[in-house]
Design a protein around this motif. Structure first.
Motif, PDB file in Angstrom:
ATOM      1  N   ASN A  99       0.794  -1.230   0.000  1.00 46.53           N
ATOM      2  CA  ASN A  99       0.000   0.000   0.000  1.00 46.53           C
ATOM      3  C   ASN A  99       0.825   1.276   0.000  1.00 46.53           C
ATOM      4  O   ASN A  99       0.372   2.297  -0.520  1.00 46.53           O
ATOM      5  CB  ASN A  99      -0.940   0.016   1.206  1.00 46.53           C
ATOM      6  N   LEU A 100       2.007   1.225   0.603  1.00 48.67           N
ATOM      7  CA  LEU A 100       2.844   2.423   0.632  1.00 48.67           C
ATOM      8  C   LEU A 100       3.992   2.326  -0.366  1.00 48.67           C
ATOM      9  O   LEU A 100       4.121   3.156  -1.269  1.00 48.67           O
ATOM     10  CB  LEU A 100       3.382   2.670   2.038  1.00 48.67           C
ATOM     11  N   MET A 101       4.818   1.302  -0.236  1.00 48.83           N
ATOM     12  CA  MET A 101       5.968   1.193  -1.123  1.00 48.83           C
ATOM     13  C   MET A 101       5.558   0.907  -2.566  1.00 48.83           C
ATOM     14  O   MET A 101       6.267   1.285  -3.507  1.00 48.83           O
ATOM     15  CB  MET A 101       6.940   0.127  -0.619  1.00 48.83           C
ATOM     16  N   GLY A 102       4.402   0.281  -2.764  1.00 51.28           N
ATOM     17  CA  GLY A 102       3.896   0.101  -4.124  1.00 51.28           C
ATOM     18  C   GLY A 102       3.658   1.434  -4.801  1.00 51.28           C
ATOM     19  O   GLY A 102       3.970   1.620  -5.992  1.00 51.28           O
ATOM     20  N   VAL A 103       3.117   2.395  -4.056  1.00 52.63           N
ATOM     21  CA  VAL A 103       2.901   3.746  -4.581  1.00 52.63           C
ATOM     22  C   VAL A 103       4.239   4.450  -4.803  1.00 52.63           C
ATOM     23  O   VAL A 103       4.459   5.107  -5.831  1.00 52.63           O
ATOM     24  CB  VAL A 103       2.010   4.556  -3.625  1.00 52.63           C
ATOM     25  N   ASN A 124      -2.755   9.162  -6.672  1.00 56.69           N
ATOM     26  CA  ASN A 124      -2.524   8.097  -5.689  1.00 56.69           C
ATOM     27  C   ASN A 124      -3.799   7.813  -4.902  1.00 56.69           C
ATOM     28  O   ASN A 124      -4.416   8.729  -4.358  1.00 56.69           O
ATOM     29  CB  ASN A 124      -1.415   8.508  -4.721  1.00 56.69           C
ATOM     30  N   THR A 125      -4.188   6.548  -4.830  1.00 51.21           N
ATOM     31  CA  THR A 125      -5.339   6.168  -4.020  1.00 51.21           C
ATOM     32  C   THR A 125      -4.896   5.944  -2.581  1.00 51.21           C
ATOM     33  O   THR A 125      -4.129   5.019  -2.290  1.00 51.21           O
ATOM     34  CB  THR A 125      -6.003   4.890  -4.560  1.00 51.21           C
ATOM     35  N   ALA A 126      -5.368   6.793  -1.684  1.00 53.86           N
ATOM     36  CA  ALA A 126      -5.144   6.603  -0.252  1.00 53.86           C
ATOM     37  C   ALA A 126      -6.470   6.130   0.350  1.00 53.86           C
ATOM     38  O   ALA A 126      -7.020   5.116  -0.090  1.00 53.86           O
ATOM     39  CB  ALA A 126      -4.648   7.899   0.396  1.00 53.86           C
ATOM     40  N   ALA A 145      -1.924   7.267   5.566  1.00 52.84           N
ATOM     41  CA  ALA A 145      -1.417   8.599   5.914  1.00 52.84           C
ATOM     42  C   ALA A 145      -0.100   8.854   5.197  1.00 52.84           C
ATOM     43  O   ALA A 145       0.185   9.988   4.763  1.00 52.84           O
ATOM     44  CB  ALA A 145      -1.237   8.721   7.426  1.00 52.84           C
ATOM     45  N   GLY A 146       0.713   7.811   5.050  1.00 56.21           N
ATOM     46  CA  GLY A 146       1.963   7.939   4.318  1.00 56.21           C
ATOM     47  C   GLY A 146       1.736   8.281   2.853  1.00 56.21           C
ATOM     48  O   GLY A 146       2.485   9.073   2.264  1.00 56.21           O
ATOM     49  N   VAL A 147       0.706   7.697   2.249  1.00 54.91           N
ATOM     50  CA  VAL A 147       0.391   8.002   0.850  1.00 54.91           C
ATOM     51  C   VAL A 147      -0.058   9.459   0.711  1.00 54.91           C
ATOM     52  O   VAL A 147       0.308  10.148  -0.254  1.00 54.91           O
ATOM     53  CB  VAL A 147      -0.685   7.043   0.307  1.00 54.91           C
ATOM     54  N   VAL A 148      -0.834   9.937   1.680  1.00 57.18           N
ATOM     55  CA  VAL A 148      -1.240  11.353   1.655  1.00 57.18           C
ATOM     56  C   VAL A 148      -0.008  12.253   1.772  1.00 57.18           C
ATOM     57  O   VAL A 148       0.143  13.235   1.032  1.00 57.18           O
ATOM     58  CB  VAL A 148      -2.245  11.662   2.779  1.00 57.18           C
ATOM     59  N   ALA A 149       0.890  11.922   2.705  1.00 57.39           N
ATOM     60  CA  ALA A 149       2.094  12.726   2.901  1.00 57.39           C
ATOM     61  C   ALA A 149       2.980  12.706   1.660  1.00 57.39           C
ATOM     62  O   ALA A 149       3.516  13.748   1.237  1.00 57.39           O
ATOM     63  CB  ALA A 149       2.874  12.219   4.115  1.00 57.39           C
ATOM     64  N   LEU A 150       3.157  11.531   1.066  1.00 64.03           N
ATOM     65  CA  LEU A 150       3.935  11.422  -0.163  1.00 64.03           C
ATOM     66  C   LEU A 150       3.323  12.280  -1.261  1.00 64.03           C
ATOM     67  O   LEU A 150       4.039  13.009  -1.970  1.00 64.03           O
ATOM     68  CB  LEU A 150       3.990   9.959  -0.607  1.00 64.03           C
ATOM     69  N   PHE A 161       8.105  20.950 -12.737  1.00 65.31           N
ATOM     70  CA  PHE A 161       8.316  20.169 -13.956  1.00 65.31           C
ATOM     71  C   PHE A 161       7.015  19.974 -14.741  1.00 65.31           C
ATOM     72  O   PHE A 161       6.975  19.184 -15.687  1.00 65.31           O
ATOM     73  CB  PHE A 161       8.917  18.803 -13.601  1.00 65.31           C
ATOM     74  N   GLY A 162       5.965  20.665 -14.333  1.00 62.39           N
ATOM     75  CA  GLY A 162       4.691  20.535 -15.019  1.00 62.39           C
ATOM     76  C   GLY A 162       3.927  19.281 -14.646  1.00 62.39           C
ATOM     77  O   GLY A 162       3.049  18.832 -15.392  1.00 62.39           O
ATOM     78  N   ILE A 163       4.255  18.708 -13.497  1.00 62.34           N
ATOM     79  CA  ILE A 163       3.641  17.449 -13.050  1.00 62.34           C
ATOM     80  C   ILE A 163       2.648  17.743 -11.934  1.00 62.34           C
ATOM     81  O   ILE A 163       2.990  18.375 -10.937  1.00 62.34           O
ATOM     82  CB  ILE A 163       4.714  16.459 -12.568  1.00 62.34           C
ATOM     83  N   THR A 164       1.420  17.267 -12.104  1.00 60.40           N
ATOM     84  CA  THR A 164       0.352  17.438 -11.116  1.00 60.40           C
ATOM     85  C   THR A 164       0.243  16.179 -10.264  1.00 60.40           C
ATOM     86  O   THR A 164       0.479  15.069 -10.745  1.00 60.40           O
ATOM     87  CB  THR A 164      -0.987  17.696 -11.827  1.00 60.40           C
ATOM     88  N   THR A 165      -0.137  16.350  -9.008  1.00 59.66           N
ATOM     89  CA  THR A 165      -0.366  15.204  -8.115  1.00 59.66           C
ATOM     90  C   THR A 165      -1.700  15.363  -7.406  1.00 59.66           C
ATOM     91  O   THR A 165      -2.039  16.455  -6.950  1.00 59.66           O
ATOM     92  CB  THR A 165       0.745  15.093  -7.053  1.00 59.66           C
ATOM     93  N   SER A 166      -2.454  14.265  -7.329  1.00 62.22           N
ATOM     94  CA  SER A 166      -3.695  14.226  -6.565  1.00 62.22           C
ATOM     95  C   SER A 166      -3.691  12.997  -5.671  1.00 62.22           C
ATOM     96  O   SER A 166      -2.990  12.015  -5.946  1.00 62.22           O
ATOM     97  CB  SER A 166      -4.930  14.162  -7.481  1.00 62.22           C
ATOM     98  N   VAL A 167      -4.497  13.053  -4.602  1.00 61.02           N
ATOM     99  CA  VAL A 167      -4.650  11.891  -3.728  1.00 61.02           C
ATOM    100  C   VAL A 167      -6.134  11.687  -3.467  1.00 61.02           C
ATOM    101  O   VAL A 167      -6.876  12.636  -3.221  1.00 61.02           O
ATOM    102  CB  VAL A 167      -3.857  12.062  -2.411  1.00 61.02           C
ATOM    103  N   ILE A 168      -6.570  10.421  -3.565  1.00 64.07           N
ATOM    104  CA  ILE A 168      -7.980  10.048  -3.408  1.00 64.07           C
ATOM    105  C   ILE A 168      -8.187   9.484  -2.007  1.00 64.07           C
ATOM    106  O   ILE A 168      -7.468   8.574  -1.583  1.00 64.07           O
ATOM    107  CB  ILE A 168      -8.374   8.975  -4.439  1.00 64.07           C
TER     108      ILE A 168
END
Length: 264
Positions: A99-103, A124-126, A145-150, A161-168
């Motif tokens: 769940n964490l290192m896979g992301v 990223n699905t959290a 919580a780690g996925v949210v922090a990442l 770099f023009g890269i967007t990030t979202s978390v679900i």
């Protein structure tokens, strides 16, 4: 039309996301841990998120067939639950690895691709458990919580770099995620399964809101009302939130004790 890779795409939320991306006209590479997939709605790639070689193969596939990638959806995951003195360290290792290192592995694999393109989108699905931390869910809460922090870290780090990030961050919804419960704390696993199976929300319901959030490039996508209310309560009504969590803990302890007596 975007080029999209979804991990954990053979079932649950991953399958619902694939279906809706395809319906909107996107090119989608569905990936999962199985060697084959019976669907006919696009290409499939076996991808075990624990295996760096599989991630290298995914990057190579996207380069060969599409010349890159636009959206990476790190969705694969498992369910865990258990009291801190019952859940084993092996169970902790397993959920951290998936769940964490896979992301983390997915982000590391495709960030160079996105940097080279000067464009890209990491989703990223959290879980609501990444924002609120109910009792008896230490390992799951911690990794989500780690996925949210990442995700928050990358939203700042990669933006130049023009890269967007979202978390679900959804709360419980109907999915086969309950099938992945396996562990020493059977009472907590049973409780988690009941909450998943009794939810009025489906994976399709969640996916619809998620794709709308992606279209608007929202960082934090909370796709259901219970998760939004819980998040707001924690932020703005902390005493109320704490009392509710204490009630949840008391009920869970009572159920666990009854189950223990019944079994022995």
């Amino acid at each position: 039309m975007s080029r999209v890779l979804v991990t954990g795409g053979a079932s649950g939320l991953g399958a619902a996301l694939v279906k809706q991306f395809v319906a909107q006209g996107h090119q989608v590479l569905r990936s999962d841990i199985g060697t084959t997939y019976d669907g006919d709605d696009g290409p499939y790639l076996r991808l075990d998120v624990r295996n760096p070689a599989d991630w290298d193969a995914a990057v190579a596939w996207c380069d060969e067939h599409w010349g890159g990638l636009d959206i990476l959806v790190n969705n694969a995951g498992i369910a865990t639950g258990g009291r801190i003195d019952v859940e084993t360290l092996d169970e902790w290792d397993r959920v951290i690895d998936i769940n964490l290192m896979g992301v983390v592995r997915g982000c590391r694999a495709f960030t160079p691709v996105f940097k080279k393109q000067h464009s890209g989108y990491i989703v990223n699905t959290a879980s609501a458990a990444g924002l609120m931390h109910p009792p008896m869910m230490s390992s799951y809460n911690t990794v989500k919580a780690g996925v949210v922090a990442l995700s928050e870290t990358l939203s700042h780090e990669l933006q130049p770099f023009g890269i967007t990030t979202s978390v679900i961050c959804p709360s419980f919804f109907q999915t086969n995620l309950a099938d992945s419960f396996q562990g020493a704390d059977t009472a907590m696993s049973s409780s988690g399964k009941r909450m998943i199976e009794s939810s009025p929300r489906t994976a399709d319901d969640i996916a619809t809101v998620v794709l709308a959030g992606i279209a608007k490039r929202r960082f934090l996508i909370i796709p259901d009302r219970p998760a939004r209310l819980g998040y707001l309560a924690k932020r703005w009504a902390r005493p109320l939130y704490n009392r509710q969590m204490q009630k949840v803990a008391a009920k869970a302890h009572s159920r666990a004790e009854k189950a223990q007596h019944a079994n022995g």
